[in-house]
Motif scaffolding. Structure first.
Motif, PDB file in Angstrom:
ATOM      1  N   UNK A  26      -9.244   3.390   1.194  1.00 22.76           N
ATOM      2  CA  UNK A  26      -8.427   2.468   1.962  1.00 22.76           C
ATOM      3  C   UNK A  26      -7.244   1.868   1.227  1.00 22.76           C
ATOM      4  N   UNK A  27      -7.053   2.228  -0.031  1.00 21.62           N
ATOM      5  CA  UNK A  27      -5.959   1.643  -0.812  1.00 21.62           C
ATOM      6  C   UNK A  27      -4.636   2.399  -0.671  1.00 21.62           C
ATOM      7  N   UNK A  28      -4.664   3.536   0.044  1.00 24.01           N
ATOM      8  CA  UNK A  28      -3.469   4.351   0.269  1.00 24.01           C
ATOM      9  C   UNK A  28      -3.434   4.732   1.741  1.00 24.01           C
ATOM     10  N   UNK A  29      -2.250   4.659   2.354  1.00 21.62           N
ATOM     11  CA  UNK A  29      -2.067   5.143   3.723  1.00 21.62           C
ATOM     12  C   UNK A  29      -1.799   6.644   3.613  1.00 21.62           C
ATOM     13  N   UNK A  30      -2.601   7.440   4.317  1.00 28.12           N
ATOM     14  CA  UNK A  30      -2.524   8.893   4.185  1.00 28.12           C
ATOM     15  C   UNK A  30      -2.251   9.526   5.545  1.00 28.12           C
ATOM     16  N   UNK A  31      -1.303  10.470   5.551  1.00 25.52           N
ATOM     17  CA  UNK A  31      -1.006  11.244   6.764  1.00 25.52           C
ATOM     18  C   UNK A  31      -0.850  12.708   6.379  1.00 25.52           C
ATOM     19  N   UNK A  32      -0.997  13.573   7.377  1.00 20.59           N
ATOM     20  CA  UNK A  32      -0.690  14.986   7.174  1.00 20.59           C
ATOM     21  C   UNK A  32       0.016  15.509   8.415  1.00 20.59           C
ATOM     22  N   UNK A  33       0.780  16.582   8.222  1.00 19.07           N
ATOM     23  CA  UNK A  33       1.539  17.156   9.326  1.00 19.07           C
ATOM     24  C   UNK A  33       1.896  18.595   8.998  1.00 19.07           C
ATOM     25  N   UNK A  93      -7.716  14.350   3.690  1.00 21.93           N
ATOM     26  CA  UNK A  93      -9.103  13.877   3.741  1.00 21.93           C
ATOM     27  C   UNK A  93      -9.596  13.476   2.351  1.00 21.93           C
ATOM     28  N   UNK A  94      -9.251  14.273   1.342  1.00 20.97           N
ATOM     29  CA  UNK A  94      -9.689  13.967  -0.015  1.00 20.97           C
ATOM     30  C   UNK A  94      -9.030  12.698  -0.548  1.00 20.97           C
ATOM     31  N   UNK A  95      -7.722  12.546  -0.332  1.00 25.75           N
ATOM     32  CA  UNK A  95      -7.058  11.340  -0.808  1.00 25.75           C
ATOM     33  C   UNK A  95      -7.590  10.111  -0.078  1.00 25.75           C
ATOM     34  N   UNK A 106       0.839  -1.191   0.000  1.00 31.77           N
ATOM     35  CA  UNK A 106       0.000   0.000   0.000  1.00 31.77           C
ATOM     36  C   UNK A 106       0.879   1.248   0.000  1.00 31.77           C
ATOM     37  N   UNK A 107       0.723   2.155  -0.986  1.00 26.15           N
ATOM     38  CA  UNK A 107       1.530   3.367  -0.991  1.00 26.15           C
ATOM     39  C   UNK A 107       1.179   4.266   0.198  1.00 26.15           C
ATOM     40  N   UNK A 108       2.195   4.994   0.681  1.00 25.56           N
ATOM     41  CA  UNK A 108       1.995   5.926   1.791  1.00 25.56           C
ATOM     42  C   UNK A 108       2.296   7.335   1.316  1.00 25.56           C
ATOM     43  N   UNK A 109       1.363   8.250   1.613  1.00 24.28           N
ATOM     44  CA  UNK A 109       1.491   9.641   1.201  1.00 24.28           C
ATOM     45  C   UNK A 109       1.417  10.523   2.436  1.00 24.28           C
ATOM     46  N   UNK A 125      10.042   9.414   6.774  1.00 26.43           N
ATOM     47  CA  UNK A 125      10.701   8.150   6.442  1.00 26.43           C
ATOM     48  C   UNK A 125       9.695   7.086   6.010  1.00 26.43           C
ATOM     49  N   UNK A 126       8.508   7.073   6.606  1.00 26.91           N
ATOM     50  CA  UNK A 126       7.493   6.065   6.288  1.00 26.91           C
ATOM     51  C   UNK A 126       6.821   6.319   4.941  1.00 26.91           C
ATOM     52  N   UNK A 127       6.853   7.557   4.469  1.00 21.58           N
ATOM     53  CA  UNK A 127       6.116   7.930   3.261  1.00 21.58           C
ATOM     54  C   UNK A 127       6.853   7.523   1.990  1.00 21.58           C
ATOM     55  N   UNK A 128       6.080   7.126   0.990  1.00 20.14           N
ATOM     56  CA  UNK A 128       6.612   6.907  -0.349  1.00 20.14           C
ATOM     57  C   UNK A 128       6.615   8.218  -1.128  1.00 20.14           C
ATOM     58  N   UNK A 129       5.575   9.031  -0.884  1.00 20.79           N
ATOM     59  CA  UNK A 129       5.429  10.320  -1.543  1.00 20.79           C
ATOM     60  C   UNK A 129       5.198  11.374  -0.458  1.00 20.79           C
TER      61      UNK A 129
END
Length: 136
Positions: free
Chosen positions: A31-38, A23-25, A4-7, A75-79
């Motif tokens: 559920x097909x992408x792990x999403x975080x914001x900071x 929220x939009x992604x 699963x890609x992480x953004x 470090x955890x993110x792909x993008x």
């Protein structure tokens, strides 16, 4: 990207652009992408105009809160998508970095935040098409 890609979406206060993008992604990816914001300097709360324009499209940010940017999150993110965080975002080899120049919704009216939301939505859908090509 195996698995699963992480953004990670990053802006200064994590109170507007990055919250909307995450929220939009999350919504479009289903559920097909792990999403975080900071944020590089997180605010105390999410911008109320942002909460309102997202509620208009059925996404509830009322329980969200600004989160600090950590090395671990990068470090955890792909993008890693930056939105005005400047040099505060750490850079690691092997990560894909994008910088989305977008107006900051801080201090803007709901009417002025809607076009920012809509542009973020357009970019998020294009990113999702790259991350999860049709048929994959």
């Amino acid at each position: 990207m195996p698995g699963k890609p992480e953004v990670l979406f990053v802006c200064v206060h994590n109170a507007g652009r990055s919250q909307m993008a995450a929220a939009l992604l999350d919504h479009y990816a289903e559920g097909r992408v792990m999403v975080r914001s900071a944020g590089s300097a997180p605010a105390d709360t999410v911008n109320p105009a942002v909460v309102q324009v997202m509620r208009e499209i059925g996404l509830d940010l009322s329980r969200e809160f600004p989160k600090p940017l950590t090395t671990e999150a990068v470090q955890a993110a792909d993008v890693v998508i930056t939105m005005g965080c400047g040099d505060a975002c750490p850079v690691f080899p092997g990560k894909r970095y994008l910088d989305w120049e977008l107006d900051d919704p801080a201090g803007k009216s709901v009417d002025d935040v809607r076009p920012i939301r809509d542009e973020i939505g357009r970019r998020v859908r294009a990113l999702l098409a790259e991350l999860l090509p049709a048929g994959s």
